[in-house]
Design a protein around this motif. Structure first.
Motif, PDB file in Angstrom:
ATOM      1  N   SER A 122     -62.488  13.013   8.238  1.00 22.82           N
ATOM      2  CA  SER A 122     -62.825  11.614   7.979  1.00 22.82           C
ATOM      3  C   SER A 122     -62.597  10.800   9.245  1.00 22.82           C
ATOM      4  CB  SER A 122     -61.947  11.047   6.863  1.00 22.82           C
ATOM      5  OG  SER A 122     -62.168  11.742   5.670  1.00 22.82           O
ATOM      6  N   LEU A 123     -63.577   9.989   9.570  1.00 24.65           N
ATOM      7  CA  LEU A 123     -63.492   9.121  10.736  1.00 24.65           C
ATOM      8  C   LEU A 123     -62.442   8.044  10.493  1.00 24.65           C
ATOM      9  CD1 LEU A 123     -64.878   8.532  13.491  1.00 24.65           C
ATOM     10  CD2 LEU A 123     -66.407   7.004  12.237  1.00 24.65           C
ATOM     11  N   VAL A 124     -61.477   7.944  11.411  1.00 21.80           N
ATOM     12  CA  VAL A 124     -60.439   6.921  11.322  1.00 21.80           C
ATOM     13  C   VAL A 124     -60.865   5.694  12.123  1.00 21.80           C
ATOM     14  CG1 VAL A 124     -58.031   6.364  11.861  1.00 21.80           C
ATOM     15  CG2 VAL A 124     -58.623   8.632  10.954  1.00 21.80           C
ATOM     16  N   SER A 125     -61.341   5.932  13.357  1.00 21.10           N
ATOM     17  CA  SER A 125     -61.816   4.842  14.206  1.00 21.10           C
ATOM     18  C   SER A 125     -62.807   5.399  15.222  1.00 21.10           C
ATOM     19  CB  SER A 125     -60.651   4.148  14.918  1.00 21.10           C
ATOM     20  OG  SER A 125     -60.022   5.047  15.807  1.00 21.10           O
ATOM     21  N   GLN A 126     -63.666   4.484  15.727  1.00 23.52           N
ATOM     22  CA  GLN A 126     -64.660   4.901  16.720  1.00 23.52           C
ATOM     23  C   GLN A 126     -64.952   3.745  17.654  1.00 23.52           C
ATOM     24  OE1 GLN A 126     -68.309   6.478  15.136  1.00 23.52           O
ATOM     25  NE2 GLN A 126     -69.248   6.688  17.141  1.00 23.52           N
TER      26      GLN A 126
END
Length: 147
Positions: A111-115
Motif C-alpha cells: 500500500s502506498l503511504v506517500s509519493q
C-alpha cells in the motif's frame, strides 16, 4: 481471497525484471494505491537454500510488488519505448517471521503511504495462507529510461 483467472494481470507488463530475477508471477489486484501479487516458490529459484526461500528473496519479492504501484503509470502503453529502472532507496523497517518452502505460493500486499513524483514510501507484507512471513516499509525511486 478468491482469485479469478480473468482478473489476473501479467506482471511482465509492469516490471522490467525477467528470469532469474523475476520474483512475482502475477498481479492479482492493482489500484493507484494498492497491489497484491502472487509468486510460486520453485526449487531452481536463485534465492532457495535448503528448500526455503531466503530473506533476500522475500525482500526482492516485496520490492517488485511495491514497484508495481509506482511503475503502473509507465506501463499504461505496452508499445511505448519508455523503460523504467527501480531502485530501493531505503528499507525503513523490515521484520521476517518465517520463510516459505519450495512449492509454496506467497501472496504479497503493498500500500502506498506517500509519493512525491517518482519517489514513494510503501508499506508491504507477504503471506503463505494466513501466516505472515515478512512486513516492512520500503522507499523506492523509479527512473525513466528512454530507448
Amino acid at each position: 481471497m478468491e482469485i479469478k483467472e480473468e482478473n489476473i494481470i501479467n506482471i511482465h507488463n509492469f516490471l522490467p525484471h525477467r528470469e532469474p530475477m523475476l520474483m512475482a508471477d502475477y498481479i492479482l489486484e492493482l489500484t493507484p494505491e494498492n497491489v497484491i501479487t502472487s509468486f510460486e516458490i520453485k526449487k531452481d529459484n536463485i534465492f532457495v537454500h535448503n528448500n526455503e526461500f531466503v530473506e533476500a528473496g522475500l525482500i526482492e519479492n516485496l520490492a517488485q510488488t511495491c514497484s508495481s504501484i509506482l511503475g503502473q503509470s509507465f506501463f499504461e502503453n505496452p508499445d511505448a519505448d519508455t523503460k523504467v529502472i527501480g531502485f530501493i532507496t531505503n528499507i525503513k523497517k523490515i521484520e521476517v517471521f518465517a520463510l516459505p518452502k519450495v512449492g509454496d505460493k506467497i501472496i504479497s500486499k503493498a500500500s502506498l503511504v506517500s509519493q512525491f513524483e517518482n519517489i514513494c514510501q510503501i508499506s508491504c507484507e507477504t503471506f503463505v495462507g494466513d501466516q505472515l512471513l515478512i512486513k516492512g516499509e520500503i522507499n523506492l525511486f523509479i527512473q525513466e529510461v528512454k530507448s
